[in-house]
Structures are given as C-alpha cells and as structure tokens.
Design a protein around this motif. Structure first.
Motif, PDB file in Angstrom:
ATOM      1  N   SER A  12       0.832  -1.206   0.000  1.00  0.00           N
ATOM      2  CA  SER A  12       0.000   0.000   0.000  1.00  0.00           C
ATOM      3  C   SER A  12       0.863   1.251   0.000  1.00  0.00           C
ATOM      4  O   SER A  12       0.567   2.232  -0.692  1.00  0.00           O
ATOM      5  CB  SER A  12      -0.932   0.000   1.222  1.00  0.00           C
ATOM      6  OG  SER A  12      -1.791  -1.109   1.195  1.00  0.00           O
TER       7      SER A  12
ATOM      8  N   ASP B   7       3.962   1.487  -1.175  1.00  0.00           N
ATOM      9  CA  ASP B   7       4.573   1.613  -2.494  1.00  0.00           C
ATOM     10  C   ASP B   7       3.568   2.143  -3.510  1.00  0.00           C
ATOM     11  O   ASP B   7       3.910   2.976  -4.365  1.00  0.00           O
ATOM     12  CB  ASP B   7       5.117   0.256  -2.954  1.00  0.00           C
ATOM     13  CG  ASP B   7       6.274  -0.227  -2.096  1.00  0.00           C
ATOM     14  OD1 ASP B   7       6.851   0.614  -1.366  1.00  0.00           O
ATOM     15  OD2 ASP B   7       6.594  -1.433  -2.139  1.00  0.00           O
ATOM     16  N   SER B   8       2.327   1.655  -3.419  1.00  0.00           N
ATOM     17  CA  SER B   8       1.294   2.137  -4.335  1.00  0.00           C
ATOM     18  C   SER B   8       1.017   3.614  -4.109  1.00  0.00           C
ATOM     19  O   SER B   8       0.852   4.384  -5.072  1.00  0.00           O
ATOM     20  CB  SER B   8       0.007   1.320  -4.134  1.00  0.00           C
ATOM     21  OG  SER B   8      -1.036   1.813  -4.939  1.00  0.00           O
ATOM     22  N   LEU B   9       0.976   4.026  -2.835  1.00  0.00           N
ATOM     23  CA  LEU B   9       0.759   5.429  -2.521  1.00  0.00           C
ATOM     24  C   LEU B   9       1.894   6.286  -3.056  1.00  0.00           C
ATOM     25  O   LEU B   9       1.670   7.368  -3.609  1.00  0.00           O
ATOM     26  CB  LEU B   9       0.622   5.596  -1.011  1.00  0.00           C
ATOM     27  CG  LEU B   9       0.489   7.031  -0.488  1.00  0.00           C
ATOM     28  CD1 LEU B   9      -0.775   7.679  -1.023  1.00  0.00           C
ATOM     29  CD2 LEU B   9       0.484   7.053   1.042  1.00  0.00           C
ATOM     30  N   GLN B  10       3.128   5.821  -2.907  1.00  0.00           N
ATOM     31  CA  GLN B  10       4.271   6.585  -3.403  1.00  0.00           C
ATOM     32  C   GLN B  10       4.238   6.707  -4.922  1.00  0.00           C
ATOM     33  O   GLN B  10       4.546   7.771  -5.472  1.00  0.00           O
ATOM     34  CB  GLN B  10       5.571   5.926  -2.938  1.00  0.00           C
ATOM     35  CG  GLN B  10       5.811   6.048  -1.440  1.00  0.00           C
ATOM     36  CD  GLN B  10       7.047   5.291  -0.986  1.00  0.00           C
ATOM     37  OE1 GLN B  10       7.566   4.424  -1.689  1.00  0.00           O
ATOM     38  NE2 GLN B  10       7.526   5.596   0.212  1.00  0.00           N
ATOM     39  N   ARG B  11       3.852   5.610  -5.598  1.00  0.00           N
ATOM     40  CA  ARG B  11       3.737   5.689  -7.058  1.00  0.00           C
ATOM     41  C   ARG B  11       2.653   6.669  -7.466  1.00  0.00           C
ATOM     42  O   ARG B  11       2.825   7.446  -8.418  1.00  0.00           O
ATOM     43  CB  ARG B  11       3.440   4.301  -7.628  1.00  0.00           C
ATOM     44  CG  ARG B  11       4.601   3.337  -7.579  1.00  0.00           C
ATOM     45  CD  ARG B  11       4.327   2.119  -8.438  1.00  0.00           C
ATOM     46  NE  ARG B  11       3.163   1.370  -7.971  1.00  0.00           N
ATOM     47  CZ  ARG B  11       3.220   0.389  -7.090  1.00  0.00           C
ATOM     48  NH1 ARG B  11       4.388   0.036  -6.552  1.00  0.00           N
ATOM     49  NH2 ARG B  11       2.127  -0.263  -6.731  1.00  0.00           N
ATOM     50  N   ARG B  12       1.544   6.649  -6.740  1.00  0.00           N
ATOM     51  CA  ARG B  12       0.449   7.573  -7.063  1.00  0.00           C
ATOM     52  C   ARG B  12       0.875   9.015  -6.832  1.00  0.00           C
ATOM     53  O   ARG B  12       0.568   9.904  -7.653  1.00  0.00           O
ATOM     54  CB  ARG B  12      -0.765   7.234  -6.197  1.00  0.00           C
ATOM     55  CG  ARG B  12      -1.959   8.158  -6.438  1.00  0.00           C
ATOM     56  CD  ARG B  12      -3.133   7.754  -5.573  1.00  0.00           C
ATOM     57  NE  ARG B  12      -4.247   8.684  -5.708  1.00  0.00           N
ATOM     58  CZ  ARG B  12      -5.379   8.602  -5.047  1.00  0.00           C
ATOM     59  NH1 ARG B  12      -5.563   7.594  -4.194  1.00  0.00           N
ATOM     60  NH2 ARG B  12      -6.343   9.477  -5.217  1.00  0.00           N
ATOM     61  N   GLN B  13       1.576   9.267  -5.711  1.00  0.00           N
ATOM     62  CA  GLN B  13       2.022  10.624  -5.444  1.00  0.00           C
ATOM     63  C   GLN B  13       3.009  11.096  -6.510  1.00  0.00           C
ATOM     64  O   GLN B  13       2.973  12.262  -6.927  1.00  0.00           O
ATOM     65  CB  GLN B  13       2.662  10.689  -4.050  1.00  0.00           C
ATOM     66  CG  GLN B  13       1.663  10.516  -2.917  1.00  0.00           C
ATOM     67  CD  GLN B  13       2.332  10.442  -1.558  1.00  0.00           C
ATOM     68  OE1 GLN B  13       3.521  10.109  -1.447  1.00  0.00           O
ATOM     69  NE2 GLN B  13       1.584  10.736  -0.505  1.00  0.00           N
ATOM     70  N   HIS B  14       3.897  10.184  -6.946  1.00  0.00           N
ATOM     71  CA  HIS B  14       4.837  10.545  -8.009  1.00  0.00           C
ATOM     72  C   HIS B  14       4.094  10.869  -9.294  1.00  0.00           C
ATOM     73  O   HIS B  14       4.427  11.846  -9.992  1.00  0.00           O
ATOM     74  CB  HIS B  14       5.816   9.382  -8.245  1.00  0.00           C
ATOM     75  CG  HIS B  14       6.743   9.609  -9.401  1.00  0.00           C
ATOM     76  ND1 HIS B  14       7.780  10.518  -9.360  1.00  0.00           N
ATOM     77  CD2 HIS B  14       6.774   9.053 -10.653  1.00  0.00           C
ATOM     78  CE1 HIS B  14       8.417  10.508 -10.526  1.00  0.00           C
ATOM     79  NE2 HIS B  14       7.819   9.643 -11.319  1.00  0.00           N
ATOM     80  N   PHE B  15       3.067  10.065  -9.607  1.00  0.00           N
ATOM     81  CA  PHE B  15       2.279  10.321 -10.811  1.00  0.00           C
ATOM     82  C   PHE B  15       1.578  11.671 -10.719  1.00  0.00           C
ATOM     83  O   PHE B  15       1.554  12.438 -11.695  1.00  0.00           O
ATOM     84  CB  PHE B  15       1.252   9.202 -11.000  1.00  0.00           C
ATOM     85  CG  PHE B  15       0.292   9.433 -12.132  1.00  0.00           C
ATOM     86  CD1 PHE B  15       0.657   9.181 -13.445  1.00  0.00           C
ATOM     87  CD2 PHE B  15      -0.996   9.912 -11.879  1.00  0.00           C
ATOM     88  CE1 PHE B  15      -0.218   9.406 -14.485  1.00  0.00           C
ATOM     89  CE2 PHE B  15      -1.883  10.140 -12.913  1.00  0.00           C
ATOM     90  CZ  PHE B  15      -1.499   9.880 -14.223  1.00  0.00           C
ATOM     91  N   GLU B  16       0.994  11.984  -9.548  1.00  0.00           N
ATOM     92  CA  GLU B  16       0.288  13.244  -9.386  1.00  0.00           C
ATOM     93  C   GLU B  16       1.239  14.432  -9.479  1.00  0.00           C
ATOM     94  O   GLU B  16       0.895  15.465 -10.067  1.00  0.00           O
ATOM     95  CB  GLU B  16      -0.454  13.259  -8.046  1.00  0.00           C
ATOM     96  CG  GLU B  16      -1.639  12.301  -8.004  1.00  0.00           C
ATOM     97  CD  GLU B  16      -2.323  12.293  -6.653  1.00  0.00           C
ATOM     98  OE1 GLU B  16      -1.746  12.874  -5.693  1.00  0.00           O
ATOM     99  OE2 GLU B  16      -3.422  11.719  -6.548  1.00  0.00           O
TER     100      GLU B  16
ATOM    101  N   GLU C  63       2.051  14.789 -13.138  1.00  0.00           N
ATOM    102  CA  GLU C  63       0.909  15.344 -13.867  1.00  0.00           C
ATOM    103  C   GLU C  63       0.749  16.830 -13.577  1.00  0.00           C
ATOM    104  O   GLU C  63       0.474  17.626 -14.479  1.00  0.00           O
ATOM    105  CB  GLU C  63      -0.361  14.585 -13.506  1.00  0.00           C
ATOM    106  CG  GLU C  63      -1.581  15.050 -14.293  1.00  0.00           C
ATOM    107  CD  GLU C  63      -2.828  14.285 -13.938  1.00  0.00           C
ATOM    108  OE1 GLU C  63      -3.825  14.407 -14.673  1.00  0.00           O
ATOM    109  OE2 GLU C  63      -2.821  13.571 -12.923  1.00  0.00           O
TER     110      GLU C  63
END
Length: 480
Positions: free
Chosen positions: A222, A224-233, A236
C-alpha cells in the motif's frame, strides 16, 4: 493476582495528536513488558524460564514493530489508518493482560535432547505444524521434511550454528502443513550446555507469524502504491503547469502590446491556484490584440483538473483566439465554442465570458456562457453588466448566445473573473453575493492609478482567502 503492569489507569486526554498518543502508549507498554521480563523470568537452565523469556522477547519485538508502524503513520500515511493501529494496540494489551493459557494458544515450544534423542513438543506446536499428536514429535533430522524446499537450507544453517557454535536461533522459515497450507513460522531458541561445555540439548519456541507477515506485506504494498500515485500526481501537476504557462499570455502584471501598437486599454491579470487542490485547474484569462486595433478579453473555467482539463483548455483557448482573429463576434464565437466542446471526444463543460473592445468607438461587445458577468467600475461605484442568456459551453448542442453592447468612457475599469475568486467558505456562510464582494471595492479600484494597482487591490482583498477552487481575474482600464 494480576500484574501491576495491567492495573487500571485513570483516563487522561492526550496532550498531542491521536497518533502521538498511541506512540506514547506503545512505548510505555514496551517498557513495562521489558521490566516485568527482567523481574520474573526464571533461570536459563529451567525450561519454564527459557519459555517465559522467549515469550517476553516476542512481545517486545511485536511492540517494536508496532512503534515503527506508528512512526511511519506520524510521518504522513493516511490518517484513517490510525484507527486500525489503535485497535491493534488495544487487542495486544488485552492479549498480554490475559492469563498464560491464552498465550500458549499462539506459541509452541520444543526441546531436543541430543544425549538421549528424546524430543518433547507442546500441544500448541502440533497445532502450528498441523501434525497429528499420535504421530509424535519430529526429530531434528525429520524437521526439514515439513519445511518449504527453498527454506530448508536456512533452517539447517540455524540449527548447525546453534549446535556447533552455540549461537542462539532467531529466524523465520515457511512450512508446508499436511493439508497443503503454507505458513510462516518464527523460531527462537538456544543450546543447553552440560557441565563440560558441550551441547546437551536445544530448545526453541515457534510462533506462527503468517498473518503478521501478510499484514506487513499489505502495508508495504500500500505504501509503495501510494508513493507511485504521489509521483504520478506530481508529474501530472508539473506537466499541467508547464502547459498552462505555455498557453496563457506570458506576462505577469500589465499587458504589454507590441511596440508601436496603440494601447487603448491598460490590462493586468492574475491566476491563482486553489490552496487545497493537488492538481492544477483549467481556469484561464486572455487578452489579445486583434487586427484593426481591437482587443479581445476573456476569462473562463473548464471543469476538471490536471492534464486532461488543461489540454481541453488549450484547445478551447486556441479556437477562441483563432475565431476572434477571423472577426467572429462574441455571441457567435460562443456558439462555435459550445459546438466544439459538445462534439469533442473528451466531454467537458466550461463557463466563459468574452469581450471585444473597439477603441475607435469605445464600444464593448460581450457574451457569456454560464459565467459571472463583467463588472464595470465608474465614478466611484461598481456594478455588474446585464446578465445575458447563454448556456454552459458543451452542455447542449445548437445553443445560441445573447450579445450585449456598452459604450465605455476614459477611466472606466472592467473586471473579469472566474467564480473561484469569490467562492470561499467565508462567502458561503455570508449573505453577500459574489458580485457584491467585488463592487464593495469600487472606491479603491476607481482611485487606482493603473490596472496593476486595481488588480493588486482585488487580490489583496479576495485572493488570499480559503478559496474552494482556482481563481483568475483580469482588469482592463480604459486609457483614452
């Protein structure tokens, strides 16, 4: 008699936040468990004492893990996870406060006597390994047969180190139960030496930590997924900002027309993102000199955030500029923009107001699409121009847009803005409508020397609040 560690304490409200209070409780509980361990653990040559020490060690390790999780939580993990950690802490306190029998149900013990080849298992160890008690305990040579193939070498190395070098055992391996289920077991143990210093036996405590490790994997995945999402945001947002900067007029403050061009209007604009938005919105402003000396003024607010909304804004603004340069009047221009959004493969809605100023006659022509009307400040007073009929852009096909005209005077000030400028939590609780909040600044705006000073007054009064969305404002002062 219950231990003093678990005596009832008077409830006290935490002096810091909820997570800090949990951390304090965890540290206090760990210290209490460690203190009781030192006071009550029996001698090393007593099997009961060794078993007690191993259980206390497991409890301390568990609390250390919990403390590490809470530290991560305080550093920025989602706040709703605090409830889960609070439940875990409460459950652990209850388990630790229970009697010895409840602890035995979660931990098994064993001892292998190397001198007599006798092996003793607790009833709980049979349950953990899924072995029928009638089959009897396994010898050290038989134990690897129930261990996952890839972990057999790890178990062998731990046992060898314990028997040969006298090292304590502390490690994990996976077992395959007779029912085919794979479980993760944490094993702690030590050699027992005889009077000659030789290893006489080896004892161990085994605990099934499958659920704990599964929870840890879930937390790690979770995170790692959050970190990937934050990086994507973040990526963007950066791309959206770069696109917005490339599309909007490249100026801050007063607009500067090309050298030698007439300057019938003094123009200044400002775009301010929401204080809460993680992604940039699609509000825009525009001021463009048209052929013949006319000037195009527009502001708008496209639904959505991020790259999708910014790219739609770029498309809309490009179409608006092209049609304005081609001489299309504001009312018909709005109709074309509506058709463009209505037929776009990426559905979107937008509000907008578009003005065209002819300096030779000082006539301002405007049209609006579900957007706040332009504000006119003249002679120390301010008022909104007449609201014209016009649906949201992209809301319905074939919509028509009413067009208004007004003759301006030298010194008049026009203010165009998106509704994010006045839509704040304070405004929502107030009876004042958005236009009133701006027209109340009439004296300051009309007394300002130029458009930049007018803009500064608007931003200082309304632009620093707790806004619910992005905000753009454009000020145009008639020079002559």
């Amino acid at each position: 008699m219950p231990s003093h560690v678990f005596a009832d304490r008077p409830a006290q409200p935490p002096e810091r936040g909820a997570v800090d209070a949990l951390i304090t409780r965890t540290r206090r509980l760990r210290g209490d468990v460690d203190a009781v361990r030192q006071d009550t653990v029996g001698a090393d040559d007593d099997p009961q004492g060794r078993w007690q020490r191993a259980l206390y060690d497991l409890a301390v390790h568990h609390l250390d893990d919990l403390g590490a999780h809470l530290d991560q939580l305080r550093e920025g993990l989602p706040p709703e996870t605090a409830d889960a950690f609070a439940s875990e802490l409460a459950a652990y306190e209850a388990d630790t406060a229970a009697d010895t029998g409840s602890l035995l149900s979660r931990v098994g013990s064993t001892e292998w006597n190397l001198l007599t080849d006798e092996v003793s298992w607790s009833d709980e160890l049979y349950q953990i390994l899924g072995r029928d008690p009638e089959a009897g305990p396994m010898s050290l040579d038989e134990l690897p047969s129930c261990v996952f193939a890839e972990d057999q070498s790890l178990l062998t190395a731990m046992v060898t180190d314990c028997l040969v070098d006298g090292r304590p055992i502390d490690g994990e391996f996976r077992i395959v139960r007779p029912d085919g289920r794979v479980r993760t077991v944490h094993m702690m143990g030590e050699p027992v030496l005889d009077s000659d210093g030789s290893t006489a036996s080896m004892w161990a405590v085994l605990r099934d930590v499958s659920e704990l490790r599964r929870s840890q994997r879930a937390v790690r995945e979770s995170r790692d997924s959050l970190q990937r999402r934050q990086h994507f945001e973040r990526t963007e947002r950066r791309l959206a900002v770069e696109m917005q900067e490339a599309v909007l007029p490249p100026w801050c403050g007063s607009l500067r027309f090309p050298p030698g061009s007439p300057t019938p209007l003094d123009i200044a604009a400002h775009c301010r993102p929401s204080a809460h938005g993680a992604l940039i919105g699609a509000d825009w402003y525009d001021a463009l000199q048209l052929p013949g000396g006319e000037t195009l003024l527009s502001v708008g607010d496209l639904t959505g955030h991020g790259m999708a909304a910014t790219s739609s804004m770029a498309m809309l603004l490009g179409a608006l500029r092209g049609m304005a340069v081609a001489g299309i009047r504001p009312g018909q221009l709005m109709a074309h923009l509506n058709q463009l959004l209505d037929s776009s493969p990426q559905p979107a809605l937008s509000t907008a107001v578009c003005c065209r100023y002819v300096p030779a006659t000082r006539v301002l022509t405007w049209a609006q699409a579900g957007h706040p009307a332009p504000l006119l400040f003249r002679g120390g007073t301010g008022q909104a121009l007449s609201t014209l009929d016009g649906a949201l852009l992209g809301a319905t096909g074939g919509a028509s847009y009413e067009q208004g005209e007004l003759t301006l005077r030298p010194g008049d000030v026009l203010v165009l803005h998106t509704d994010g400028l006045t839509r704040t939590s304070e405004a929502a609780a107030s009876a004042a409508v958005p236009a009133d909040r701006l027209t109340a600044l009439a004296a300051r705006i009309t007394e300002a020397r130029d458009a930049q000073e007018c803009l500064r007054g608007v931003v200082e009064e309304l632009g620093e609040g707790d806004r619910e969305g992005d905000a753009c404002v454009l000020v145009a002062k008639v020079i002559a």
